[in-house]
Scaffold this motif. Structure first.
Motif, PDB file in Angstrom:
ATOM      1  N   VAL A  68       2.484  -2.617 -13.199  1.00  0.00           N
ATOM      2  CA  VAL A  68       1.709  -2.353 -11.983  1.00  0.00           C
ATOM      3  C   VAL A  68       0.238  -2.243 -12.345  1.00  0.00           C
ATOM      4  N   GLN A  69      -0.618  -2.880 -11.566  1.00  0.00           N
ATOM      5  CA  GLN A  69      -2.068  -2.754 -11.736  1.00  0.00           C
ATOM      6  C   GLN A  69      -2.647  -2.185 -10.442  1.00  0.00           C
ATOM      7  N   ALA A  70      -3.590  -1.265 -10.564  1.00  0.00           N
ATOM      8  CA  ALA A  70      -4.131  -0.624  -9.362  1.00  0.00           C
ATOM      9  C   ALA A  70      -5.556  -0.152  -9.591  1.00  0.00           C
ATOM     10  N   VAL A  71      -6.333  -0.204  -8.510  1.00  0.00           N
ATOM     11  CA  VAL A  71      -7.655   0.412  -8.473  1.00  0.00           C
ATOM     12  C   VAL A  71      -7.726   1.241  -7.202  1.00  0.00           C
ATOM     13  N   ALA A  72      -8.570   2.262  -7.212  1.00  0.00           N
ATOM     14  CA  ALA A  72      -8.637   3.157  -6.054  1.00  0.00           C
ATOM     15  C   ALA A  72     -10.065   3.629  -5.845  1.00  0.00           C
ATOM     16  N   GLY A  73     -10.371   3.919  -4.589  1.00  0.00           N
ATOM     17  CA  GLY A  73     -11.662   4.489  -4.217  1.00  0.00           C
ATOM     18  C   GLY A  73     -11.460   5.542  -3.146  1.00  0.00           C
TER      19      GLY A  73
ATOM     20  N   ALA B  72     -15.563   5.512  -6.583  1.00  0.00           N
ATOM     21  CA  ALA B  72     -14.531   4.933  -7.439  1.00  0.00           C
ATOM     22  C   ALA B  72     -13.738   6.022  -8.147  1.00  0.00           C
ATOM     23  N   VAL B  73     -12.440   5.797  -8.284  1.00  0.00           N
ATOM     24  CA  VAL B  73     -11.588   6.666  -9.110  1.00  0.00           C
ATOM     25  C   VAL B  73     -11.538   6.025 -10.491  1.00  0.00           C
ATOM     26  N   PRO B  74     -12.139   6.649 -11.500  1.00  0.00           N
ATOM     27  CA  PRO B  74     -12.339   5.960 -12.776  1.00  0.00           C
ATOM     28  C   PRO B  74     -11.108   5.866 -13.659  1.00  0.00           C
ATOM     29  N   GLN B  75     -10.113   6.741 -13.475  1.00  0.00           N
ATOM     30  CA  GLN B  75      -8.988   6.792 -14.410  1.00  0.00           C
ATOM     31  C   GLN B  75      -7.663   6.655 -13.664  1.00  0.00           C
ATOM     32  N   VAL B  76      -7.476   5.516 -13.017  1.00  0.00           N
ATOM     33  CA  VAL B  76      -6.220   5.279 -12.301  1.00  0.00           C
ATOM     34  C   VAL B  76      -5.140   4.921 -13.315  1.00  0.00           C
ATOM     35  N   GLN B  77      -3.999   5.612 -13.229  1.00  0.00           N
ATOM     36  CA  GLN B  77      -2.869   5.345 -14.113  1.00  0.00           C
ATOM     37  C   GLN B  77      -1.773   4.646 -13.312  1.00  0.00           C
ATOM     38  N   ALA B  78      -1.094   3.677 -13.928  1.00  0.00           N
ATOM     39  CA  ALA B  78      -0.051   2.928 -13.230  1.00  0.00           C
ATOM     40  C   ALA B  78       1.135   2.700 -14.138  1.00  0.00           C
ATOM     41  N   ALA B  79       2.317   2.587 -13.520  1.00  0.00           N
ATOM     42  CA  ALA B  79       3.536   2.329 -14.270  1.00  0.00           C
ATOM     43  C   ALA B  79       3.491   0.932 -14.875  1.00  0.00           C
ATOM     44  N   SER B  80       4.375   0.678 -15.810  1.00  0.00           N
ATOM     45  CA  SER B  80       4.425  -0.617 -16.478  1.00  0.00           C
ATOM     46  C   SER B  80       4.616  -1.746 -15.468  1.00  0.00           C
TER      47      SER B  80
ATOM     48  N   PRO C 123      10.642   4.964  -4.029  1.00  0.00           N
ATOM     49  CA  PRO C 123      11.788   5.537  -3.315  1.00  0.00           C
ATOM     50  C   PRO C 123      12.663   6.456  -4.168  1.00  0.00           C
ATOM     51  N   GLY C 124      12.622   6.269  -5.481  1.00  0.00           N
ATOM     52  CA  GLY C 124      13.400   7.131  -6.362  1.00  0.00           C
ATOM     53  C   GLY C 124      12.693   8.411  -6.758  1.00  0.00           C
ATOM     54  N   GLY C 125      11.461   8.613  -6.283  1.00  0.00           N
ATOM     55  CA  GLY C 125      10.720   9.831  -6.599  1.00  0.00           C
ATOM     56  C   GLY C 125       9.821   9.742  -7.807  1.00  0.00           C
ATOM     57  N   ALA C 126       9.775   8.563  -8.448  1.00  0.00           N
ATOM     58  CA  ALA C 126       8.921   8.402  -9.631  1.00  0.00           C
ATOM     59  C   ALA C 126       7.486   8.093  -9.207  1.00  0.00           C
ATOM     60  N   VAL C 127       6.528   8.665  -9.925  1.00  0.00           N
ATOM     61  CA  VAL C 127       5.113   8.403  -9.674  1.00  0.00           C
ATOM     62  C   VAL C 127       4.754   7.083 -10.334  1.00  0.00           C
ATOM     63  N   VAL C 128       4.321   6.095  -9.528  1.00  0.00           N
ATOM     64  CA  VAL C 128       4.006   4.764 -10.073  1.00  0.00           C
ATOM     65  C   VAL C 128       2.499   4.538 -10.177  1.00  0.00           C
ATOM     66  N   ILE C 129       1.722   5.248  -9.368  1.00  0.00           N
ATOM     67  CA  ILE C 129       0.256   5.157  -9.452  1.00  0.00           C
ATOM     68  C   ILE C 129      -0.289   6.559  -9.232  1.00  0.00           C
ATOM     69  N   SER C 130      -1.296   6.948  -9.998  1.00  0.00           N
ATOM     70  CA  SER C 130      -1.910   8.255  -9.809  1.00  0.00           C
ATOM     71  C   SER C 130      -3.320   8.234 -10.378  1.00  0.00           C
ATOM     72  N   GLY C 131      -4.074   9.244 -10.024  1.00  0.00           N
ATOM     73  CA  GLY C 131      -5.422   9.334 -10.553  1.00  0.00           C
ATOM     74  C   GLY C 131      -6.099  10.630 -10.149  1.00  0.00           C
ATOM     75  N   PRO C 132      -7.005  11.132 -10.997  1.00  0.00           N
ATOM     76  CA  PRO C 132      -7.765  12.336 -10.639  1.00  0.00           C
ATOM     77  C   PRO C 132      -8.803  12.011  -9.577  1.00  0.00           C
ATOM     78  N   ILE C 133      -9.085  12.976  -8.737  1.00  0.00           N
ATOM     79  CA  ILE C 133     -10.089  12.797  -7.678  1.00  0.00           C
ATOM     80  C   ILE C 133     -11.356  13.552  -8.059  1.00  0.00           C
ATOM     81  N   PRO C 134     -12.429  12.837  -8.321  1.00  0.00           N
ATOM     82  CA  PRO C 134     -13.691  13.524  -8.633  1.00  0.00           C
ATOM     83  C   PRO C 134     -14.255  14.177  -7.371  1.00  0.00           C
TER      84      PRO C 134
END
Length: 239
Positions: free
Chosen positions: A153-158, A143-151, A227-238
């Protein structure tokens, strides 16, 4: 010289697989905004891309199962109707040939057609080879514990650690329908690795698996870019 409609259409296969350079990707996306035909083709191909990315090369083994008879001929005829040259054939030079930049891109048309046809066959082959045996355990998902998302947007990642790189399993809602999102994995040195692309879906969750060629031990973070180059979802990779 600006690319023609046909030249941009021939780049759609590479586009849905996330393999276009930035300049051509921007030109194609601008074209898609006003071309119903090409948008329909992107929409038709895009759902097949996750199936391609979920075929694990480490689990495909040799088999004596042969493809259906005359499959090559049927693919060649279909490509001929679209004005493309099948793999193994050489097109004669013609006056007013496409810009050299697009000559290499044309190879994507048969390659993507074969890949999309082969994805289902490869998946079926793996299932056939494992039937009658104990089903292998699924991959361990970190699991990626600290996923950040734009206003909005909801996201989870593994993450799945493979010998060939890291696989990112992403689930997201709130992404506008039809917009293409690029996924990148950044390593400890700040280098970016392409992990593919996907389309937003209106009112539904996007579920996809993206693959990159950086090892998990060397990966620092992932980013999903609109498409505009903005980061909408991101997270650190343990790691």
């Amino acid at each position: 010289m600006n690319p023609t409609h046909e030249e941009l259409r021939e780049a759609i296969g590479a586009y849905v697989l996330g393999q276009l350079d930035d300049d051509l990707r921007v030109q194609l996306e601008a074209h898609l905004a006003g071309c119903d035909e090409c948008r329909a083709e992107v929409a038709e191909l895009a759902p097949l891309v996750p199936a391609l990315r979920q075929v694990d090369p480490d689990r495909i083994v040799a088999s004596d199962v042969a493809p259906p008879p005359a499959l090559d001929d049927r693919i060649a005829r279909a490509l001929a109707l679209q004005g493309s040259t099948p793999v193994g054939l050489v097109a004669a030079p013609v006056e007013g040939a496409a810009h050299p930049r697009f000559a290499a891109r044309r190879r994507w048309v048969p390659a993507v057609a074969g890949a999309l046809v082969g994805a289902a066959a490869a998946t079926a082959l793996v299932l056939a080879l494992t039937s009658g045996q104990d089903a292998p355990a699924g991959p361990t998902v970190i699991a990626v514990p600290q996923v950040q998302a734009a206003s909005g947007v909801q996201a989870v990642a593994g993450l799945v650690d493979h010998t060939w790189g890291v696989e990112l399993k992403l689930e997201a809602t709130g992404l506008p329908a039809g917009e293409a999102y690029d996924v990148m994995v950044i390593d400890d040195a700040g280098r970016e690795y392409d992990a593919g692309a996907f389309l937003g879906v209106s009112g539904r969750k996007v579920v996809c698996s993206m693959n990159s060629s950086v090892l998990l031990a060397d990966a620092a973070r992932f980013e999903v870019v609109d498409p505009g180059g903005a980061v909408v979802i991101s997270g650190p990779i343990p790691s």
